[in-house]
Design a protein around this motif. Sequence first.
Motif, PDB file in Angstrom:
ATOM      1  N   ILE A  20      -4.305  22.594  22.004  1.00  0.00           N
ATOM      2  CA  ILE A  20      -4.101  21.456  21.108  1.00  0.00           C
ATOM      3  C   ILE A  20      -2.736  21.550  20.441  1.00  0.00           C
ATOM      4  O   ILE A  20      -2.198  22.635  20.247  1.00  0.00           O
ATOM      5  CB  ILE A  20      -5.219  21.350  20.049  1.00  0.00           C
ATOM      6  N   THR A  21      -2.190  20.389  20.132  1.00  0.00           N
ATOM      7  CA  THR A  21      -0.939  20.287  19.396  1.00  0.00           C
ATOM      8  C   THR A  21      -1.232  19.465  18.144  1.00  0.00           C
ATOM      9  O   THR A  21      -2.324  18.897  18.013  1.00  0.00           O
ATOM     10  CB  THR A  21       0.152  19.577  20.236  1.00  0.00           C
ATOM     11  N   PRO A  22      -0.281  19.357  17.240  1.00  0.00           N
ATOM     12  CA  PRO A  22      -0.515  18.500  16.073  1.00  0.00           C
ATOM     13  C   PRO A  22      -0.783  17.038  16.429  1.00  0.00           C
ATOM     14  O   PRO A  22      -1.391  16.316  15.659  1.00  0.00           O
ATOM     15  CB  PRO A  22       0.781  18.635  15.266  1.00  0.00           C
ATOM     16  N   LEU A  23      -0.353  16.617  17.628  1.00  0.00           N
ATOM     17  CA  LEU A  23      -0.489  15.216  18.012  1.00  0.00           C
ATOM     18  C   LEU A  23      -1.638  14.906  18.954  1.00  0.00           C
ATOM     19  O   LEU A  23      -2.105  13.768  19.012  1.00  0.00           O
ATOM     20  CB  LEU A  23       0.819  14.727  18.655  1.00  0.00           C
ATOM     21  N   LYS A  24      -2.086  15.908  19.750  1.00  0.00           N
ATOM     22  CA  LYS A  24      -3.098  15.587  20.750  1.00  0.00           C
ATOM     23  C   LYS A  24      -3.762  16.840  21.307  1.00  0.00           C
ATOM     24  O   LYS A  24      -3.281  17.947  21.129  1.00  0.00           O
ATOM     25  CB  LYS A  24      -2.479  14.807  21.910  1.00  0.00           C
ATOM     26  N   SER A  25      -4.874  16.604  22.002  1.00  0.00           N
ATOM     27  CA  SER A  25      -5.513  17.658  22.777  1.00  0.00           C
ATOM     28  C   SER A  25      -4.908  17.593  24.170  1.00  0.00           C
ATOM     29  O   SER A  25      -4.919  16.549  24.819  1.00  0.00           O
ATOM     30  CB  SER A  25      -7.028  17.423  22.838  1.00  0.00           C
ATOM     31  N   VAL A  26      -4.365  18.698  24.647  1.00  0.00           N
ATOM     32  CA  VAL A  26      -3.679  18.737  25.931  1.00  0.00           C
ATOM     33  C   VAL A  26      -4.604  19.216  27.046  1.00  0.00           C
ATOM     34  O   VAL A  26      -4.509  18.767  28.180  1.00  0.00           O
ATOM     35  CB  VAL A  26      -2.428  19.646  25.843  1.00  0.00           C
ATOM     36  N   PHE A  27      -5.519  20.118  26.715  1.00  0.00           N
ATOM     37  CA  PHE A  27      -6.437  20.666  27.711  1.00  0.00           C
ATOM     38  C   PHE A  27      -7.724  21.068  27.016  1.00  0.00           C
ATOM     39  O   PHE A  27      -7.690  21.625  25.922  1.00  0.00           O
ATOM     40  CB  PHE A  27      -5.806  21.885  28.401  1.00  0.00           C
ATOM     41  N   ASP A  28      -8.855  20.823  27.682  1.00  0.00           N
ATOM     42  CA  ASP A  28     -10.159  21.236  27.158  1.00  0.00           C
ATOM     43  C   ASP A  28     -11.082  21.428  28.356  1.00  0.00           C
ATOM     44  O   ASP A  28     -11.416  20.461  29.038  1.00  0.00           O
ATOM     45  CB  ASP A  28     -10.715  20.161  26.218  1.00  0.00           C
ATOM     46  N   GLY A  82       3.909  28.341  19.058  1.00  0.00           N
ATOM     47  CA  GLY A  82       2.577  28.214  18.493  1.00  0.00           C
ATOM     48  C   GLY A  82       1.889  29.564  18.496  1.00  0.00           C
ATOM     49  O   GLY A  82       2.553  30.603  18.448  1.00  0.00           O
ATOM     50  N   PHE A  83       0.562  29.554  18.592  1.00  0.00           N
ATOM     51  CA  PHE A  83      -0.153  30.814  18.732  1.00  0.00           C
ATOM     52  C   PHE A  83      -1.450  30.610  19.490  1.00  0.00           C
ATOM     53  O   PHE A  83      -1.939  29.500  19.650  1.00  0.00           O
ATOM     54  CB  PHE A  83      -0.364  31.521  17.388  1.00  0.00           C
ATOM     55  N   LEU A  84      -1.989  31.714  19.982  1.00  0.00           N
ATOM     56  CA  LEU A  84      -3.188  31.717  20.804  1.00  0.00           C
ATOM     57  C   LEU A  84      -4.213  32.617  20.146  1.00  0.00           C
ATOM     58  O   LEU A  84      -3.868  33.703  19.652  1.00  0.00           O
ATOM     59  CB  LEU A  84      -2.824  32.246  22.192  1.00  0.00           C
ATOM     60  N   ASP A  85      -5.468  32.166  20.127  1.00  0.00           N
ATOM     61  CA  ASP A  85      -6.570  32.922  19.525  1.00  0.00           C
ATOM     62  C   ASP A  85      -7.693  33.042  20.542  1.00  0.00           C
ATOM     63  O   ASP A  85      -8.297  32.057  20.933  1.00  0.00           O
ATOM     64  CB  ASP A  85      -7.058  32.198  18.273  1.00  0.00           C
ATOM     65  N   MET A  86      -7.960  34.270  20.998  1.00  0.00           N
ATOM     66  CA  MET A  86      -9.055  34.556  21.929  1.00  0.00           C
ATOM     67  C   MET A  86     -10.104  35.325  21.143  1.00  0.00           C
ATOM     68  O   MET A  86      -9.804  36.373  20.575  1.00  0.00           O
ATOM     69  CB  MET A  86      -8.547  35.398  23.108  1.00  0.00           C
ATOM     70  N   GLU A  90     -14.056  32.440  23.989  1.00  0.00           N
ATOM     71  CA  GLU A  90     -13.270  31.227  24.182  1.00  0.00           C
ATOM     72  C   GLU A  90     -11.869  31.446  23.619  1.00  0.00           C
ATOM     73  O   GLU A  90     -11.654  32.288  22.757  1.00  0.00           O
ATOM     74  CB  GLU A  90     -13.934  30.010  23.536  1.00  0.00           C
ATOM     75  N   VAL A  91     -10.927  30.678  24.160  1.00  0.00           N
ATOM     76  CA  VAL A  91      -9.544  30.773  23.723  1.00  0.00           C
ATOM     77  C   VAL A  91      -9.101  29.410  23.217  1.00  0.00           C
ATOM     78  O   VAL A  91      -9.425  28.374  23.813  1.00  0.00           O
ATOM     79  CB  VAL A  91      -8.613  31.280  24.858  1.00  0.00           C
ATOM     80  N   THR A  92      -8.385  29.431  22.101  1.00  0.00           N
ATOM     81  CA  THR A  92      -7.799  28.210  21.564  1.00  0.00           C
ATOM     82  C   THR A  92      -6.302  28.439  21.420  1.00  0.00           C
ATOM     83  O   THR A  92      -5.876  29.439  20.843  1.00  0.00           O
ATOM     84  CB  THR A  92      -8.400  27.837  20.196  1.00  0.00           C
ATOM     85  N   VAL A  93      -5.532  27.519  21.980  1.00  0.00           N
ATOM     86  CA  VAL A  93      -4.076  27.567  21.885  1.00  0.00           C
ATOM     87  C   VAL A  93      -3.655  26.473  20.916  1.00  0.00           C
ATOM     88  O   VAL A  93      -3.962  25.297  21.129  1.00  0.00           O
ATOM     89  CB  VAL A  93      -3.416  27.355  23.264  1.00  0.00           C
ATOM     90  N   SER A  97       4.030  22.209  20.587  1.00  0.00           N
ATOM     91  CA  SER A  97       4.074  21.113  21.547  1.00  0.00           C
ATOM     92  C   SER A  97       3.750  21.700  22.908  1.00  0.00           C
ATOM     93  O   SER A  97       4.034  22.861  23.179  1.00  0.00           O
ATOM     94  CB  SER A  97       5.454  20.465  21.481  1.00  0.00           C
ATOM     95  N   ALA A  98       3.099  20.919  23.755  1.00  0.00           N
ATOM     96  CA  ALA A  98       2.759  21.343  25.114  1.00  0.00           C
ATOM     97  C   ALA A  98       2.727  20.109  25.988  1.00  0.00           C
ATOM     98  O   ALA A  98       2.260  19.053  25.563  1.00  0.00           O
ATOM     99  CB  ALA A  98       1.401  22.046  25.137  1.00  0.00           C
TER     100      ALA A  98
END
Length: 157
Positions: A20-28, A82-86, A90-93, A97-98
Amino acid sequence: MVDNTKQSDEEVLSFKCRVITPLKSVFDGEITDLTAIGESGEFELQPRHEPFLSPLKVGIMHISELTVDGDDKVTTLAVHGGFLDMNGEEVTVYANSAERADEIDLERARAAKKRAQELLESVSVNQGEDSPIDIDRAQLSLLRAVLRIQMVESQNN
Protein backbone atom coordinates in the motif's frame (compact mmCIF):
# COMPACT_ATOMS: atom_id res chain seq x y z
CA MET A 1 -7.27 -16.45 -4.57
CA VAL A 2 -4.96 -19.30 -3.65
CA ASP A 3 -5.97 -21.26 -0.57
CA ASN A 4 -3.35 -21.22 2.17
CA THR A 5 -3.51 -25.02 2.34
CA LYS A 6 -0.75 -27.16 3.72
CA GLN A 7 1.11 -29.88 1.86
CA SER A 8 1.79 -31.41 5.23
CA ASP A 9 1.14 -30.27 8.76
CA GLU A 10 4.34 -28.19 8.70
CA GLU A 11 4.69 -26.79 5.17
CA VAL A 12 2.63 -23.67 4.30
CA LEU A 13 2.46 -22.93 0.57
CA SER A 14 1.65 -19.21 0.66
CA PHE A 15 1.16 -16.16 2.82
CA LYS A 16 -0.81 -12.92 2.62
CA CYS A 17 0.84 -9.83 1.11
CA ARG A 18 -0.36 -6.25 0.86
CA VAL A 19 1.52 -3.37 -0.77
CA ILE A 20 0.00 0.00 0.00
CA THR A 21 0.97 3.61 -0.60
CA PRO A 22 -0.56 6.78 0.80
CA LEU A 23 -2.66 6.99 -2.37
CA LYS A 24 -3.70 3.43 -3.19
CA SER A 25 -3.47 -0.30 -2.66
CA VAL A 26 -0.98 -1.64 -5.21
CA PHE A 27 -1.12 -5.36 -4.44
CA ASP A 28 -3.25 -7.61 -2.22
CA GLY A 29 -3.04 -11.37 -2.48
CA GLU A 30 -1.57 -14.71 -1.51
CA ILE A 31 2.10 -15.11 -2.42
CA THR A 32 4.82 -17.73 -2.24
CA ASP A 33 7.88 -15.46 -2.25
CA LEU A 34 8.90 -11.80 -2.08
CA THR A 35 12.27 -10.17 -2.75
CA ALA A 36 13.03 -6.53 -2.01
CA ILE A 37 15.91 -4.20 -1.21
CA GLY A 38 16.21 -3.03 2.37
CA GLU A 39 18.74 -0.79 4.09
CA SER A 40 21.00 -3.84 4.64
CA GLY A 41 20.67 -5.16 1.07
CA GLU A 42 18.44 -7.52 -0.84
CA PHE A 43 16.33 -9.98 1.13
CA GLU A 44 13.77 -12.69 0.44
CA LEU A 45 10.66 -13.69 2.37
CA GLN A 46 8.94 -17.06 2.13
CA PRO A 47 6.03 -18.65 4.02
CA ARG A 48 6.50 -18.79 7.79
CA HIS A 49 9.41 -16.36 7.74
CA GLU A 50 10.34 -15.12 11.18
CA PRO A 51 8.95 -11.69 12.13
CA PHE A 52 10.89 -9.06 10.24
CA LEU A 53 10.79 -5.25 9.91
CA SER A 54 12.90 -3.39 7.38
CA PRO A 55 13.13 0.07 5.88
CA LEU A 56 13.03 -0.17 2.08
CA LYS A 57 15.38 1.49 -0.34
CA VAL A 58 14.42 2.57 -3.83
CA GLY A 59 14.47 -0.65 -5.82
CA ILE A 60 12.63 -3.42 -7.60
CA MET A 61 10.36 -5.77 -5.64
CA HIS A 62 9.43 -9.19 -7.02
CA ILE A 63 6.27 -10.86 -5.71
CA SER A 64 5.57 -14.49 -6.69
CA GLU A 65 2.02 -15.81 -6.62
CA LEU A 66 1.10 -19.46 -6.99
CA THR A 67 -1.54 -19.76 -9.70
CA VAL A 68 -4.34 -22.32 -9.83
CA ASP A 69 -2.38 -24.44 -12.34
CA GLY A 70 0.64 -24.49 -10.00
CA ASP A 71 2.85 -22.06 -11.94
CA ASP A 72 4.39 -18.94 -10.44
CA LYS A 73 3.15 -15.55 -11.60
CA VAL A 74 5.63 -12.79 -10.78
CA THR A 75 4.53 -9.22 -10.16
CA THR A 76 7.34 -6.68 -10.39
CA LEU A 77 7.05 -3.30 -8.70
CA ALA A 78 9.25 -0.22 -8.62
CA VAL A 79 9.22 0.69 -4.93
CA HIS A 80 10.35 4.15 -3.88
CA GLY A 81 11.15 3.77 -0.19
CA GLY A 82 8.98 2.94 2.79
CA PHE A 83 9.12 -0.07 5.06
CA LEU A 84 8.09 -3.71 5.20
CA ASP A 85 6.54 -5.55 8.15
CA MET A 86 6.46 -9.38 8.20
CA ASN A 87 4.71 -10.86 11.23
CA GLY A 88 5.42 -14.50 10.32
CA GLU A 89 2.05 -15.10 8.66
CA GLU A 90 1.57 -12.03 6.47
CA VAL A 91 3.63 -9.18 5.08
CA THR A 92 2.58 -5.58 4.66
CA VAL A 93 4.62 -3.15 2.58
CA TYR A 94 4.05 0.52 3.35
CA ALA A 95 5.67 2.15 0.33
CA ASN A 96 6.15 5.86 -0.22
CA SER A 97 5.23 5.03 -3.81
CA ALA A 98 5.07 1.82 -5.84
CA GLU A 99 4.23 1.22 -9.47
CA ARG A 100 4.03 -1.51 -12.08
CA ALA A 101 5.92 -1.15 -15.36
CA ASP A 102 2.70 -0.52 -17.30
CA GLU A 103 1.98 2.50 -15.06
CA ILE A 104 5.29 4.22 -15.88
CA ASP A 105 5.50 6.97 -18.50
CA LEU A 106 8.86 6.21 -20.14
CA GLU A 107 9.32 9.64 -21.73
CA ARG A 108 8.56 11.36 -18.44
CA ALA A 109 11.09 9.11 -16.67
CA ARG A 110 13.74 9.91 -19.28
CA ALA A 111 13.07 13.64 -18.90
CA ALA A 112 13.35 13.35 -15.09
CA LYS A 113 16.65 11.49 -15.47
CA LYS A 114 18.01 14.21 -17.75
CA ARG A 115 16.93 17.00 -15.35
CA ALA A 116 18.51 15.25 -12.37
CA GLN A 117 21.76 14.62 -14.26
CA GLU A 118 21.92 18.28 -15.33
CA LEU A 119 21.35 19.44 -11.75
CA LEU A 120 24.08 17.17 -10.42
CA GLU A 121 26.49 18.26 -13.17
CA SER A 122 25.87 21.92 -12.35
CA VAL A 123 26.75 21.22 -8.71
CA SER A 124 30.05 19.57 -9.68
CA VAL A 125 30.94 22.53 -11.93
CA ASN A 126 30.27 25.04 -9.12
CA GLN A 127 31.87 23.10 -6.27
CA GLY A 128 33.44 26.14 -4.66
CA GLU A 129 30.19 28.07 -4.42
CA ASP A 130 27.26 27.55 -2.12
CA SER A 131 24.74 25.66 -4.21
CA PRO A 132 20.99 26.14 -3.75
CA ILE A 133 20.51 22.65 -5.18
CA ASP A 134 19.55 19.87 -2.78
CA ILE A 135 22.08 17.24 -3.86
CA ASP A 136 20.42 14.39 -1.96
CA ARG A 137 17.09 15.14 -3.57
CA ALA A 138 18.64 15.32 -7.05
CA GLN A 139 20.43 11.99 -6.50
CA LEU A 140 17.20 10.37 -5.31
CA SER A 141 15.35 11.75 -8.35
CA LEU A 142 18.03 10.28 -10.60
CA LEU A 143 17.82 6.91 -8.87
CA ARG A 144 14.01 6.82 -9.19
CA ALA A 145 14.12 7.80 -12.86
CA VAL A 146 16.74 5.14 -13.67
CA LEU A 147 14.68 2.51 -11.82
CA ARG A 148 11.56 3.44 -13.78
CA ILE A 149 13.43 3.27 -17.08
CA GLN A 150 14.90 -0.14 -16.18
CA MET A 151 11.45 -1.46 -15.23
CA VAL A 152 9.88 -0.47 -18.56
CA GLU A 153 12.83 -1.59 -20.68
CA SER A 154 12.99 -5.00 -18.93
CA GLN A 155 9.26 -5.52 -19.61
CA ASN A 156 9.80 -4.70 -23.30
CA ASN A 157 12.61 -7.28 -23.72
